[in-house]
Design a protein around this motif. Structure first.
Motif, mmCIF file in Angstrom:
data_model
loop_
_atom_site.group_PDB
_atom_site.id
_atom_site.type_symbol
_atom_site.label_atom_id
_atom_site.label_comp_id
_atom_site.label_asym_id
_atom_site.label_seq_id
_atom_site.Cartn_x
_atom_site.Cartn_y
_atom_site.Cartn_z
ATOM 1 N N ALA A 342 0.830 -1.211 0.000
ATOM 2 C CA ALA A 342 0.000 0.000 0.000
ATOM 3 C C ALA A 342 0.865 1.261 0.000
ATOM 4 O O ALA A 342 0.411 2.324 -0.439
ATOM 5 N N PHE A 343 2.104 1.146 0.484
ATOM 6 C CA PHE A 343 3.002 2.304 0.478
ATOM 7 C C PHE A 343 3.265 2.793 -0.943
ATOM 8 O O PHE A 343 3.525 3.974 -1.153
ATOM 9 N N THR A 344 3.241 1.907 -1.910
ATOM 10 C CA THR A 344 3.431 2.288 -3.305
ATOM 11 C C THR A 344 2.111 2.227 -4.077
ATOM 12 O O THR A 344 2.109 2.210 -5.307
ATOM 13 N N GLU A 345 0.999 2.166 -3.351
ATOM 14 C CA GLU A 345 -0.343 2.177 -3.924
ATOM 15 C C GLU A 345 -0.530 1.041 -4.930
ATOM 16 O O GLU A 345 -1.184 1.205 -5.958
ATOM 17 N N GLN A 346 0.025 -0.124 -4.593
ATOM 18 C CA GLN A 346 -0.134 -1.296 -5.451
ATOM 19 C C GLN A 346 -1.051 -2.345 -4.830
ATOM 20 O O GLN A 346 -1.255 -3.407 -5.409
ATOM 21 N N ASP A 347 -1.617 -2.040 -3.666
ATOM 22 C CA ASP A 347 -2.455 -3.021 -2.976
ATOM 23 C C ASP A 347 -3.721 -3.358 -3.761
ATOM 24 O O ASP A 347 -4.269 -4.457 -3.627
ATOM 25 N N ASP A 348 -4.186 -2.425 -4.601
ATOM 26 C CA ASP A 348 -5.388 -2.712 -5.384
ATOM 27 C C ASP A 348 -5.073 -3.490 -6.659
ATOM 28 O O ASP A 348 -5.982 -3.871 -7.403
ATOM 29 N N LYS A 349 -3.792 -3.754 -6.916
ATOM 30 C CA LYS A 349 -3.378 -4.485 -8.116
ATOM 31 C C LYS A 349 -2.923 -5.903 -7.794
ATOM 32 O O LYS A 349 -2.523 -6.638 -8.708
ATOM 33 N N VAL A 350 -2.959 -6.290 -6.515
ATOM 34 C CA VAL A 350 -2.452 -7.607 -6.118
ATOM 35 C C VAL A 350 -3.576 -8.393 -5.447
ATOM 36 O O VAL A 350 -4.062 -8.009 -4.381
ATOM 37 N N LEU A 351 -3.985 -9.479 -6.066
ATOM 38 C CA LEU A 351 -5.005 -10.371 -5.525
ATOM 39 C C LEU A 351 -4.330 -11.656 -5.057
ATOM 40 O O LEU A 351 -3.529 -12.240 -5.783
ATOM 41 N N SER A 352 -4.647 -12.081 -3.843
ATOM 42 C CA SER A 352 -4.128 -13.342 -3.310
ATOM 43 C C SER A 352 -5.288 -14.304 -3.092
ATOM 44 O O SER A 352 -6.371 -13.899 -2.676
ATOM 45 N N MET A 353 -5.047 -15.591 -3.359
ATOM 46 C CA MET A 353 -6.071 -16.599 -3.101
ATOM 47 C C MET A 353 -5.418 -17.878 -2.589
ATOM 48 O O MET A 353 -4.340 -18.253 -3.023
ATOM 49 N N THR A 354 -6.071 -18.519 -1.619
ATOM 50 C CA THR A 354 -5.563 -19.765 -1.076
ATOM 51 C C THR A 354 -6.141 -20.957 -1.844
ATOM 52 O O THR A 354 -7.190 -20.853 -2.474
ATOM 53 N N PHE A 355 -5.446 -22.073 -1.802
ATOM 54 C CA PHE A 355 -6.013 -23.336 -2.267
ATOM 55 C C PHE A 355 -5.333 -24.468 -1.517
ATOM 56 O O PHE A 355 -4.215 -24.325 -1.014
#
Length: 570
Positions: A342-355
């Protein structure tokens, strides 16, 4: 290893362990061992007793253009079979849940209530701020029809999406491997400028495997990737062992070749140097993986898909302590990671998912644990979710099957399809081909690249059939849709005569060049006009029998389109 001292209760649920469990682990371990030696998987090698695998950019050509979206996907593998009922607790069915697990249930005082219906254990409390910020979704009851309770087979099915997989029999390509194969048809000669994918943890997974190669830059563990990121090299040449014996120079030479060949190592190092962690992470393996990914993402490496692992979820015994440690580490690290990017405002571009390869049963066993089960939740994280929620229908704890298993309510392929189409912006027709013809239901997870109306898409659980290739409205043979219909397959009609079977849907000039495994052009196989139809090209005959035995790569160019495959010259 699993606790083998399970209590064999004769009731229909409690104490029923997975048949052949010990044999399953032996088989799984054997497969992992073979892969670690580089015997299985086309992208692996063994040097200096350390297994690494990678595909690197060829010096022959420039990079392939990046995909349309700059979104990034992180796949988080919870290895061993995560217990869904210790991850998302059904508050409305709490009494049934607690009665089924008198020794291992999460007490109400330790349930963090996120909605009136569902909560998470307080040891996952680091996810509470993410829930409040709209960065956390959980999808209930994820599984598939006839779910395997085998570690080995279950892992393969979640990777290859082939529900017919049994034991060592199943499709040997993964859903992401097929995706990258479609994007990079000339990958063997012209790989992308940055690694298409990065995977930490090599063993027993097919996610990025294609027909010709594995599309991920793979390291066995976080230690190896950290060393590459910090130094730009796979191997320490100066401090190689055997310095005082005849093998020292040979080992240094081999390691030097590897360091030169795998040019992605240098790109990873450069991104690592550009990016910086601005949050302090815990000192454990999972946190270190996310910390390193944060630096690479913030350093603009350009990789679109990452896969990391957290092991230890095969909780047949002493589950409460094990699960608390694992999910506490996961929750804290994910919260730190999203604060960091979020410091580089990239948090909205990274999706994580578990499996995970499967869930676990409703009823505890006799070893304060749970045995292999079926449905379990999939967790999603990131600002791109546009709000927190529990998605789908939770399985009914009062209606398990006769083995005490939760029945699935969400086919995992619907989630894969949604992520490919709506997050990575892959066209639906391509997505369904990557899912072996499965007509997925798009799920509303908060992102919508395609613009499809989720409410108008019906669930289709019919047996998968590959869609027919739609006709093109263009007669231009340089149209990519037409070029993609060119079929080329290596085959061997006799032992020493490798051929290429080529099918052309139109008349065009065809150029076929042959390269060795170092990327050096060794000659022209075919370079002339070809009429519509099929032909067989004898490689040895065309090359006038000047080739040494070994593995080669041929590249076919028709118009601006380039396609490559490997071939064995015997």
């Amino acid at each position: 290893m699993c606790d083998t001292h399970h209590t064999h209760d004769t009731s229909p649920h409690k104490g029923l362990e997975h048949e052949g469990h010990d044999l399953e682990h032996k088989t799984w371990s054997r497969r992992s061992f073979i892969q670690a030696l580089g015997i299985a998987g086309s992208g692996s090698m063994l040097l200096g007793s350390s297994m690494v695998s990678a595909s690197a950019p060829s010096p022959l050509t420039s990079a392939i253009a990046a995909a349309e979206t700059d979104n990034i996907l992180i796949l988080i593998r919870l290895s061993g079979g995560n217990d869904g009922l210790s991850t998302v607790i059904p508050i409305q069915q709490y009494d049934t849940y607690a009665n089924a697990r008198p020794n291992i249930y999460i007490p109400e005082s330790k349930v963090l209530k996120l909605t009136d219906d569902f909560g998470i254990p307080t040891y996952m409390g680091s996810l509470e701020p993410m829930w409040g910020e709209g960065q956390f979704k959980a999808v209930h009851g994820v599984g598939y029809e006839g779910q395997s309770l085998s570690h080995f087979t279950g892992s393969d099915i979640f990777a290859n999406t082939d529900l017919e997989t049994t034991g060592f029999s199943g499709l040997n390509t993964g859903w992401m491997g097929r995706h990258f194969e479609n994007i990079y048809p000339d990958y063997l000669i012209t790989p992308p400028a940055s690694p298409a994918a990065i995977q930490i943890g090599n063993l027993s997974n097919l996610v990025f495997q294609g027909e010709e190669t594995n599309y991920a830059f793979v390291t066995n563990n976080i230690d190896q990737l950290e060393e590459i990121a910090q130094t730009g090299f796979f191997y320490d040449i100066e401090n190689a062992p055997f310095d005082n014996c005849m093998y020292g120079d040979q080992l240094k030479f081999l390691r030097g070749v590897a360091n030169t060949t795998y040019e992605y190592a240098g790109l990873i190092h450069e991104a690592y140097e550009r990016g910086q962690n601005q949050v302090e992470y815990q000192d454990n393996g999972f946190a270190r993986q996310l910390a390193l990914l944060a630096r690479l993402i913030k350093g603009n490496l350009g990789t679109k898909v990452y896969m990391i692992s957290l092991g230890g979820f095969d909780t047949h015994g002493n589950q409460p302590l094990a699960h608390e440690r694992l999910m506490s580490n996961l929750s804290i690290a994910l919260n730190n990671f999203y604060e960091d990017v979020a410091f580089t405002e990239q948090d909205d571009k990274v999706l994580s998912m578990t499996f995970s390869e499967f869930g676990r049963r409703i009823y505890e066993n006799g070893s304060t644990g749970t045995d292999h089960g079926k449905a379990a939740p999939t967790l999603f994280f990131g600002s791109g979710l546009s709000g927190s929620a529990f998605v789908g229908d939770h399985p009914d704890l009062n209606s398990p099957n006769n083995r005490g298993n939760l029945e699935y309510t969400m086919d995992f392929r619907n989630l894969y399809g949604t992520v490919l189409a709506e997050w990575l912006c892959v066209p639906r027709a391509d997505v369904e081909a990557h899912l072996l013809g499965y007509q997925y239901q798009a799920i509303d997870l908060g992102f919508n690249c395609s613009g499809e109306d989720f409410d108008d898409i019906a669930m289709d659980n019919d047996p998968p059939t590959l869609p027919d290739t739609p006709p093109s409205d263009s007669d231009d043979p340089t149209d990519p849709e037409i070029l993609n219909t060119v079929v080329h397959t290596p085959y061997y009609p006799t032992e020493n005569a490798p051929h290429i079977h080529l099918e052309m849907p139109f008349a065009a000039h065809v150029d076929i060049q042959l390269y060795n495994i170092l990327g050096q052009n060794v000659g022209t196989v075919f370079n002339e006009m070809m009429l519509e139809g099929s032909t067989e090209i004898n490689i040895r005959e065309q090359m006038r029998d000047t080739l040494s035995t070994g593995k080669y790569i041929y590249r076919i160019q028709v118009g601006e389109e380039k396609m490559s495959k490997s071939v064995m010259i015997m």
